[in-house]
Each structure stands twice: as structure tokens, then as C-alpha cells.
Design a protein around this motif. Structure first.
Motif, PDB file in Angstrom:
ATOM      1  N   MET A 161       0.743  -1.262   0.041  1.00 35.17           N
ATOM      2  CA  MET A 161       0.157  -0.040   0.077  1.00 35.17           C
ATOM      3  C   MET A 161       0.738   1.206   0.051  1.00 35.17           C
ATOM      4  N   LEU A 162       2.016   1.115   0.493  1.00 36.07           N
ATOM      5  CA  LEU A 162       3.026   2.391   0.553  1.00 36.07           C
ATOM      6  C   LEU A 162       3.043   3.238  -0.941  1.00 36.07           C
ATOM      7  N   PRO A 163       2.914   2.461  -2.122  1.00 31.59           N
ATOM      8  CA  PRO A 163       3.131   3.252  -3.184  1.00 31.59           C
ATOM      9  C   PRO A 163       1.945   3.890  -3.460  1.00 31.59           C
ATOM     10  N   LYS A 164       0.863   3.586  -3.349  1.00 29.60           N
ATOM     11  CA  LYS A 164      -0.379   4.213  -3.153  1.00 29.60           C
ATOM     12  C   LYS A 164      -0.805   5.390  -2.129  1.00 29.60           C
ATOM     13  N   ILE A 165      -0.106   5.006  -1.182  1.00 26.85           N
ATOM     14  CA  ILE A 165      -0.365   6.028  -0.082  1.00 26.85           C
ATOM     15  C   ILE A 165       0.632   7.268  -0.460  1.00 26.85           C
ATOM     16  N   ASP A 166       1.790   6.742  -1.410  1.00 25.90           N
ATOM     17  CA  ASP A 166       2.565   8.027  -1.504  1.00 25.90           C
ATOM     18  C   ASP A 166       1.936   8.835  -2.775  1.00 25.90           C
ATOM     19  N   THR A 167       1.106   8.107  -3.486  1.00 22.10           N
ATOM     20  CA  THR A 167       0.714   8.767  -4.485  1.00 22.10           C
ATOM     21  C   THR A 167      -0.518   9.957  -4.199  1.00 22.10           C
ATOM     22  N   ILE A 168      -1.378   9.113  -3.077  1.00 21.95           N
ATOM     23  CA  ILE A 168      -2.438   9.789  -2.652  1.00 21.95           C
ATOM     24  C   ILE A 168      -1.897  11.237  -1.954  1.00 21.95           C
ATOM     25  N   LEU A 169      -0.760  10.963  -1.007  1.00 17.51           N
ATOM     26  CA  LEU A 169      -0.184  12.228  -0.313  1.00 17.51           C
ATOM     27  C   LEU A 169       0.379  13.072  -1.410  1.00 17.51           C
ATOM     28  N   THR A 170       0.877  12.412  -2.588  1.00 19.64           N
ATOM     29  CA  THR A 170       1.516  13.722  -3.569  1.00 19.64           C
ATOM     30  C   THR A 170       0.184  14.613  -4.074  1.00 19.64           C
ATOM     31  N   GLY A 171      -0.998  13.697  -4.438  1.00 22.40           N
ATOM     32  CA  GLY A 171      -2.120  14.228  -5.026  1.00 22.40           C
ATOM     33  C   GLY A 171      -2.576  15.405  -3.873  1.00 22.40           C
ATOM     34  N   ILE A 172      -2.777  14.867  -2.654  1.00 19.25           N
ATOM     35  CA  ILE A 172      -3.110  15.860  -1.641  1.00 19.25           C
ATOM     36  C   ILE A 172      -2.283  17.235  -1.459  1.00 19.25           C
ATOM     37  N   GLN A 173      -0.905  16.871  -1.603  1.00 19.99           N
ATOM     38  CA  GLN A 173       0.032  18.084  -1.603  1.00 19.99           C
ATOM     39  C   GLN A 173      -0.312  18.911  -2.890  1.00 19.99           C
ATOM     40  N   THR A 174      -0.368  18.359  -4.008  1.00 21.26           N
ATOM     41  CA  THR A 174      -0.790  19.106  -5.249  1.00 21.26           C
ATOM     42  C   THR A 174      -1.908  19.979  -4.787  1.00 21.26           C
ATOM     43  N   ILE A 175      -2.950  19.638  -4.259  1.00 19.75           N
ATOM     44  CA  ILE A 175      -4.040  20.194  -4.209  1.00 19.75           C
ATOM     45  C   ILE A 175      -4.001  21.214  -3.254  1.00 19.75           C
ATOM     46  N   VAL A 176      -3.189  20.837  -2.046  1.00 20.69           N
ATOM     47  CA  VAL A 176      -3.138  22.002  -1.084  1.00 20.69           C
ATOM     48  C   VAL A 176      -2.172  22.951  -1.597  1.00 20.69           C
ATOM     49  N   THR A 177      -1.286  22.939  -2.461  1.00 21.80           N
ATOM     50  CA  THR A 177      -0.394  23.857  -2.727  1.00 21.80           C
ATOM     51  C   THR A 177      -1.075  24.595  -4.233  1.00 21.80           C
ATOM     52  N   ASN A 178      -1.852  24.164  -4.486  1.00 27.10           N
ATOM     53  CA  ASN A 178      -2.762  24.968  -5.847  1.00 27.10           C
ATOM     54  C   ASN A 178      -3.160  26.305  -5.441  1.00 27.10           C
ATOM     55  N   PRO A 179      -2.788  27.350  -6.182  1.00 29.46           N
ATOM     56  CA  PRO A 179      -3.435  28.914  -5.901  1.00 29.46           C
ATOM     57  C   PRO A 179      -4.763  28.689  -5.893  1.00 29.46           C
ATOM     58  N   ALA A 180      -5.433  27.894  -6.649  1.00 28.10           N
ATOM     59  CA  ALA A 180      -6.900  27.994  -6.861  1.00 28.10           C
ATOM     60  C   ALA A 180      -7.623  27.461  -5.465  1.00 28.10           C
ATOM     61  N   LEU A 181      -7.130  26.868  -4.801  1.00 26.26           N
ATOM     62  CA  LEU A 181      -7.497  26.503  -3.332  1.00 26.26           C
ATOM     63  C   LEU A 181      -7.609  27.528  -2.598  1.00 26.26           C
ATOM     64  N   SER A 182      -6.501  28.311  -2.417  1.00 29.08           N
ATOM     65  CA  SER A 182      -6.477  29.790  -1.770  1.00 29.08           C
ATOM     66  C   SER A 182      -7.345  30.587  -2.275  1.00 29.08           C
ATOM     67  N   GLU A 183      -7.495  30.769  -3.472  1.00 34.52           N
ATOM     68  CA  GLU A 183      -8.679  31.636  -4.164  1.00 34.52           C
ATOM     69  C   GLU A 183     -10.172  31.138  -3.770  1.00 34.52           C
ATOM     70  N   SER A 184     -10.247  29.951  -3.789  1.00 34.58           N
ATOM     71  CA  SER A 184     -11.581  29.313  -3.471  1.00 34.58           C
ATOM     72  C   SER A 184     -11.727  29.699  -2.052  1.00 34.58           C
ATOM     73  N   ILE A 185     -10.886  29.472  -0.940  1.00 32.10           N
ATOM     74  CA  ILE A 185     -10.982  29.922   0.420  1.00 32.10           C
ATOM     75  C   ILE A 185     -11.046  31.215   0.491  1.00 32.10           C
ATOM     76  N   ASP A 186     -10.598  32.283  -0.296  1.00 32.41           N
ATOM     77  CA  ASP A 186     -11.169  33.577  -0.084  1.00 32.41           C
ATOM     78  C   ASP A 186     -12.350  33.817  -0.622  1.00 32.41           C
ATOM     79  N   HIS A 187     -12.743  33.316  -1.678  1.00 29.74           N
ATOM     80  CA  HIS A 187     -14.186  33.322  -2.078  1.00 29.74           C
ATOM     81  C   HIS A 187     -15.390  32.942  -1.170  1.00 29.74           C
ATOM     82  N   LEU A 188     -15.063  32.018  -0.337  1.00 31.87           N
ATOM     83  CA  LEU A 188     -15.679  31.314   0.707  1.00 31.87           C
ATOM     84  C   LEU A 188     -15.838  32.363   1.916  1.00 31.87           C
ATOM     85  N   ASN A 189     -14.774  32.916   2.166  1.00 26.01           N
ATOM     86  CA  ASN A 189     -14.598  33.866   3.155  1.00 26.01           C
ATOM     87  C   ASN A 189     -15.610  35.158   2.804  1.00 26.01           C
TER      88      ASN A 189
END
Length: 298
Positions: A151-179
Motif C-alpha cells: 500500500m505504500l506506493p498508493k499512499i505516496d501517490t495519494i499524499l502527492t495528490g493531496i500536496q498538489t491540491i493543497v499547494t494549488n493557488p486555486a484552493l487559496s482563491e476558493s477559500i478567499d471566495h468562501l470567506n
């Protein structure tokens, strides 16, 4: 007369008593009660990892004995003979098993599982059936760890995807819109509260007044003589129907004017002739009128 208890005898007795007290104390610290009668049995195991002298022997979690000795069986290579002492009152049925269990921390316990389906019993000094329970750590190592490794490779892929989502500027913009949306909702909520507190009472008062007026109007309608009104309307409709019938008949002047086609054609011809006469009069006025400003010539 020679004394019986000389200094040497007293010293020997003191040393002997001290040795007995020492042995009893050591055995007591091991959990062995030398004053309690016990029966000794032997158990053979292939693996005694975690097993030590004074390891308890339990039945359904209740302590009924303990391990006295652990010796390697040189006559049967690959087996270890364990000597246990059990309560004198305990009868061990034939076919009972002594299962060596080791918990997650490595603490060993011998679980004596009695065979309840026989009426014969072991005698003191007999060899009991020994079994090793599945090692928890070994089970984790053999069953769980391979799955985790897969499962480690899958977990690594999932963590990489989560990191990509978290560092995406669109997420910050979405949070600003929500605010901003949250702030707008808060402002709207305050305005709505103000409307409910300030504007709604007069509106409700007006609605109450309108309702009272409607009720009053309904009362006035109930007081009216609607039957006479309906009779009057029916009489008026009958009069209009009579006039319409007369207009559609030819026995009166209006009926003839409206329904006699010959009269219509004659009137149409007369109007046409009058129109032609007026045109001719406009074009040739001298033909119809003779006048002079100074009188008629002689």
C-alpha cells in the motif's frame, strides 16, 4: 556437664534458619508458595520465547499454577520441557492442552485449556500437550506488513495528490471566495434581522388592517340584497335581448334599415349620385348658379 547448645551450634542453627528464610523468601518473590501443596506436570514446547520461571499458568484468566523449571530436552532435539506446578485440588482431564501465549509486549502466559468431554484425568508427573499460540508480532510481520508494503506506493501517490491540491493557488482563491461569501451572508443576515425588527411590524400592521377591511367588505356584501340585484340584472338582460330581436326583424324601421339589402343598395346609389353631383358642382359651378356683383346685364 557439657552444654548442648554451644556457640558453634547456635551459629550453625542461625545460618541454617537464615538459609531457610532466604530460600522461602526467594520462592515467595517468585510467586511460589512452599506451604501450599501442588502437583507437578511436564509440558513439551518447540518454542518457549518469552517464557520464564514463575510464568503463571491460568485457566480462563485465573491463576492455578506457575512454571518451576525450563530444560532443553536433549533426548528429543527441537523440544523444550517445562515443569509446572498446579494446585493440588485441580484435576487435569486427559487431552487438555497447555497453550503458550505471548502478548504484544512479549509477556508469556500458559493458558491451560481443559478437555471437558472426558471423564479420565492425568496423574501428577504426566506430560501434557503443549501448543504455541500464533505469535501476534509474527502474525503482524507475516500478514500485515506485506499489505502495508504493497500500500505504500498508493499512499505516496495519494499524499502527492493531496500536496498538489493543497499547494494549488486555486484552493487559496476558493477559500478567499468562501470567506467573502461568508462575510456577505453575515451582512445579509444582519440586514434581514434589521428588516424583521424594524420593517416587518408596520407591514404586519398594514396586513392586519387590510384583513379587517376585507372582513368589513365581506360583511357589507353579506348585508346586500343580492337577490334583488340579480333579478334587476336579469330584467336588464331580457330588455337588451328584446331590443336585439327587434333589430334582427324586418317589422320595424330600424330592422328594415339594418336588414333590407335593397334599401341599403338604394341609399348607396343615392350617396353615389350625390357625390357625383357635388363633384360636378365643384367643377362646373356656372352651370347651376348665376350671380353678379353689379346686377344682371340687359
Amino acid at each position: 556437664m557439657k552444654k548442648l547448645f554451644t556457640k558453634e551450634v547456635k551459629i550453625a542453627l542461625a545460618v541454617l534458619i537464615s538459609a531457610v528464610i532466604l530460600v522461602v523468601g526467594i520462592e515467595y518473590l517468585k510467586g511460589i508458595n512452599l506451604m501450599k501443596p501442588t502437583n507437578y506436570y511436564y509440558i513439551e514446547y518447540k518454542n518457549v520465547t518469552g517464557l520464564t520461571v514463575s510464568t503463571p499458568v491460568v485457566i480462563d484468566g485465573f491463576k492455578v499454577g506457575l512454571v518451576r523449571e525450563i530444560n532443553y530436552n536433549y533426548d528429543k532435539p527441537g523440544t523444550v520441557t517445562v515443569e509446572v506446578s498446579l494446585d493440588n485440588q485441580l484435576k487435569v482431564p486427559s487431552g487438555s492442552k497447555a497453550v503458550l501465549m505471548v502478548d504484544f509486549l512479549g509477556t508469556a502466559t500458559i493458558d491451560l485449556r481443559l478437555n471437558k468431554y472426558v471423564s479420565t484425568y492425568h496423574s501428577a508427573g504426566d506430560v501434557l500437550i503443549g501448543e504455541n499460540a500464533p505469535d501476534m508480532l509474527g502474525s503482524i510481520q507475516n500478514n500485515v506488513l506485506p499489505q502495508l508494503t504493497a500500500m505504500l506506493p498508493k499512499i505516496d501517490t495519494i499524499l502527492t495528490g493531496i500536496q498538489t491540491i493543497v499547494t494549488n493557488p486555486a484552493l487559496s482563491e476558493s477559500i478567499d471566495h468562501l470567506n467573502r461569501i461568508t462575510a456577505d451572508l453575515e451582512v445579509s443576515s444582519k440586514k434581514l434581522s434589521h428588516i424583521m425588527d424594524k420593517d416587518m411590524p408596520p407591514i404586519l400592521a398594514n396586513v392586519t388592517g387590510i384583513t379587517e377591511n376585507v372582513n368589513e367588505f365581506s360583511s357589507q356584501l353579506n348585508e346586500l340584497d343580492l337577490k334583488k340585484t340579480v333579478v334587476s340584472v336579469d330584467s336588464t338582460l331580457l330588455g337588451l335581448q328584446s331590443i336585439t330581436n327587434k333589430l334582427n326583424n324586418n317589422d320595424n324601421t330600424l330592422g328594415l334599415l339594418l336588414n333590407d339589402k335593397q334599401l341599403y343598395d338604394g341609399l348607396l346609389n343615392t350617396v353615389g349620385s350625390a357625390d357625383s353631383l357635388l363633384i360636378d358642382l365643384r367643377l362646373n359651378p356656372k352651370r347651376y348658379v348665376h350671380f353678379s356683383l353689379f346686377g344682371r346685364k340687359k
